[in-house]
Design a protein around this motif. Sequence first.
Motif, PDB file in Angstrom:
ATOM      1  N   GLU A 153      39.550  37.609  38.831  1.00  0.00           N
ATOM      2  CA  GLU A 153      39.366  36.405  39.325  1.00  0.00           C
ATOM      3  C   GLU A 153      40.697  35.592  39.404  1.00  0.00           C
ATOM      4  O   GLU A 153      41.246  35.249  38.383  1.00  0.00           O
ATOM      5  CB  GLU A 153      38.213  35.614  38.863  1.00  0.00           C
ATOM      6  CG  GLU A 153      38.142  34.087  39.384  1.00  0.00           C
ATOM      7  CD  GLU A 153      36.837  33.489  38.836  1.00  0.00           C
ATOM      8  OE1 GLU A 153      36.572  32.412  38.933  1.00  0.00           O
ATOM      9  OE2 GLU A 153      36.087  33.984  38.234  1.00  0.00           O
ATOM     10  N   LEU A 154      41.084  35.203  40.442  1.00  0.00           N
ATOM     11  CA  LEU A 154      42.465  34.472  40.693  1.00  0.00           C
ATOM     12  C   LEU A 154      42.525  33.253  40.312  1.00  0.00           C
ATOM     13  O   LEU A 154      41.459  32.416  40.697  1.00  0.00           O
ATOM     14  CB  LEU A 154      42.990  34.995  42.117  1.00  0.00           C
ATOM     15  CG  LEU A 154      43.355  36.380  42.169  1.00  0.00           C
ATOM     16  CD1 LEU A 154      43.797  36.400  43.937  1.00  0.00           C
ATOM     17  CD2 LEU A 154      44.516  37.033  41.411  1.00  0.00           C
ATOM     18  N   PRO A 155      43.360  32.477  39.663  1.00  0.00           N
ATOM     19  CA  PRO A 155      43.689  31.201  39.456  1.00  0.00           C
ATOM     20  C   PRO A 155      44.068  30.151  40.578  1.00  0.00           C
ATOM     21  O   PRO A 155      44.804  29.280  40.354  1.00  0.00           O
ATOM     22  CB  PRO A 155      44.693  30.961  38.434  1.00  0.00           C
ATOM     23  CG  PRO A 155      45.524  32.197  38.718  1.00  0.00           C
ATOM     24  CD  PRO A 155      44.808  33.081  39.263  1.00  0.00           C
ATOM     25  N   ILE A 156      43.195  30.249  41.584  1.00  0.00           N
ATOM     26  CA  ILE A 156      43.746  29.409  42.871  1.00  0.00           C
ATOM     27  C   ILE A 156      42.142  28.935  43.170  1.00  0.00           C
ATOM     28  O   ILE A 156      41.170  29.615  42.937  1.00  0.00           O
ATOM     29  CB  ILE A 156      44.216  30.014  43.838  1.00  0.00           C
ATOM     30  CG1 ILE A 156      43.672  31.464  44.235  1.00  0.00           C
ATOM     31  CG2 ILE A 156      45.636  30.603  43.626  1.00  0.00           C
ATOM     32  CD1 ILE A 156      44.226  32.284  45.407  1.00  0.00           C
ATOM     33  N   PHE A 160      38.487  33.846  44.605  1.00  0.00           N
ATOM     34  CA  PHE A 160      38.821  35.014  45.090  1.00  0.00           C
ATOM     35  C   PHE A 160      39.321  36.005  44.126  1.00  0.00           C
ATOM     36  O   PHE A 160      39.506  35.764  42.763  1.00  0.00           O
ATOM     37  CB  PHE A 160      40.229  34.816  45.993  1.00  0.00           C
ATOM     38  CG  PHE A 160      40.006  34.158  47.370  1.00  0.00           C
ATOM     39  CD1 PHE A 160      39.721  34.910  48.029  1.00  0.00           C
ATOM     40  CD2 PHE A 160      40.525  32.974  47.317  1.00  0.00           C
ATOM     41  CE1 PHE A 160      39.432  34.018  49.400  1.00  0.00           C
ATOM     42  CE2 PHE A 160      40.594  31.949  48.658  1.00  0.00           C
ATOM     43  CZ  PHE A 160      39.665  32.833  49.866  1.00  0.00           C
ATOM     44  N   LEU A 161      38.927  37.257  44.323  1.00  0.00           N
ATOM     45  CA  LEU A 161      39.183  38.331  43.449  1.00  0.00           C
ATOM     46  C   LEU A 161      40.111  39.277  43.906  1.00  0.00           C
ATOM     47  O   LEU A 161      40.339  39.639  45.145  1.00  0.00           O
ATOM     48  CB  LEU A 161      37.987  39.237  43.100  1.00  0.00           C
ATOM     49  CG  LEU A 161      36.780  38.539  42.293  1.00  0.00           C
ATOM     50  CD1 LEU A 161      35.547  39.521  42.520  1.00  0.00           C
ATOM     51  CD2 LEU A 161      37.119  38.310  41.077  1.00  0.00           C
ATOM     52  N   ALA A 162      41.074  39.574  42.843  1.00  0.00           N
ATOM     53  CA  ALA A 162      42.123  40.584  43.208  1.00  0.00           C
ATOM     54  C   ALA A 162      41.609  42.098  42.837  1.00  0.00           C
ATOM     55  O   ALA A 162      40.935  42.273  41.826  1.00  0.00           O
ATOM     56  CB  ALA A 162      43.333  40.342  42.497  1.00  0.00           C
ATOM     57  N   VAL A 174      47.409  43.231  43.845  1.00  0.00           N
ATOM     58  CA  VAL A 174      46.922  44.230  44.844  1.00  0.00           C
ATOM     59  C   VAL A 174      45.643  44.060  45.432  1.00  0.00           C
ATOM     60  O   VAL A 174      44.872  43.802  44.832  1.00  0.00           O
ATOM     61  CB  VAL A 174      47.153  45.704  43.985  1.00  0.00           C
ATOM     62  CG1 VAL A 174      47.049  46.763  45.059  1.00  0.00           C
ATOM     63  CG2 VAL A 174      48.641  46.140  43.442  1.00  0.00           C
ATOM     64  N   ILE A 175      45.526  44.131  46.865  1.00  0.00           N
ATOM     65  CA  ILE A 175      44.399  44.069  47.443  1.00  0.00           C
ATOM     66  C   ILE A 175      44.109  45.411  48.350  1.00  0.00           C
ATOM     67  O   ILE A 175      44.797  45.804  49.172  1.00  0.00           O
ATOM     68  CB  ILE A 175      44.549  42.954  48.455  1.00  0.00           C
ATOM     69  CG1 ILE A 175      44.603  41.524  47.788  1.00  0.00           C
ATOM     70  CG2 ILE A 175      43.147  42.669  49.186  1.00  0.00           C
ATOM     71  CD1 ILE A 175      43.515  41.054  46.756  1.00  0.00           C
ATOM     72  N   ALA A 176      42.995  46.149  47.920  1.00  0.00           N
ATOM     73  CA  ALA A 176      42.487  47.287  48.702  1.00  0.00           C
ATOM     74  C   ALA A 176      41.763  46.645  49.758  1.00  0.00           C
ATOM     75  O   ALA A 176      40.603  46.644  49.891  1.00  0.00           O
ATOM     76  CB  ALA A 176      42.018  48.086  47.778  1.00  0.00           C
TER      77      ALA A 176
END
Length: 244
Positions: A153-156, A160-162, A174-176
């Motif tokens: 889980e991104l700190p923005i 959003f999840l990476a 990295v985003i698949a």
Amino acid sequence: MKHSICSLFEVHADGQGVYRVVTPLEYPGTNDNIVIRVRARNGKFSIDENGEAALFAAMSDGDVESEAVTRWISDLGDSSILSFDSDEVLSATTNDDRLIPTLIFRVAEAAQHLFALSTARQPRRVSDFKDQVAEAVRAAANNVGFEYESDVELPIAGDFLADHVIASPTPLIVIAATGIQRLLEAEIIHMRYQQENKPAFVLAAVESQKSVGAKQFERANYYTGKTVSFNASDFSALIASRLQ
């Protein structure tokens, strides 16, 4: 407000505080782009799809009252900031204009899902693409000596999840991108990090240009750190070179 969203979408000012936003997402099986309206009301912003998902589904002999759709709408109300009202409009509301691009994406994605469920489209075949990306990340991180995490889980803003984050001095995200939705999400992640002045490099991988469309693939390189068509050995080498 227009400035905050026009970098990612085609935006038209329709007057009286209403902006019409043409997204790259399409209703499944059609060439129709999903169009979102952003309306400024009493200090808040309403983001909706104007009821077009249900309308287009009905025009395609879909059933917006099917068991699958009803269950999805119920789950939507329980676990999401989105709502589906009695006029069959999907919408979200915020008083933070920084969240408008994120909510445009969320509403468009929900509209796409509603249309697909209503018209009983078959889900897209899932390949082992994400597993291959994960293995390439593991190999590159181990070779260079950096730790990494998956499903982060991104700190923005935007929840959003990476797929993977490599803990380098400038975090490598990295985003698949299994489809156009996920690739667009990578673009929003890149934009959010820039807006919040946080260091990160967003690397998106697609299974092939065909899986997202050549136009969207080319565009993504302007709105991510880099977007590539996946090849296991080349991807590992790219990550390693970025980390060195």
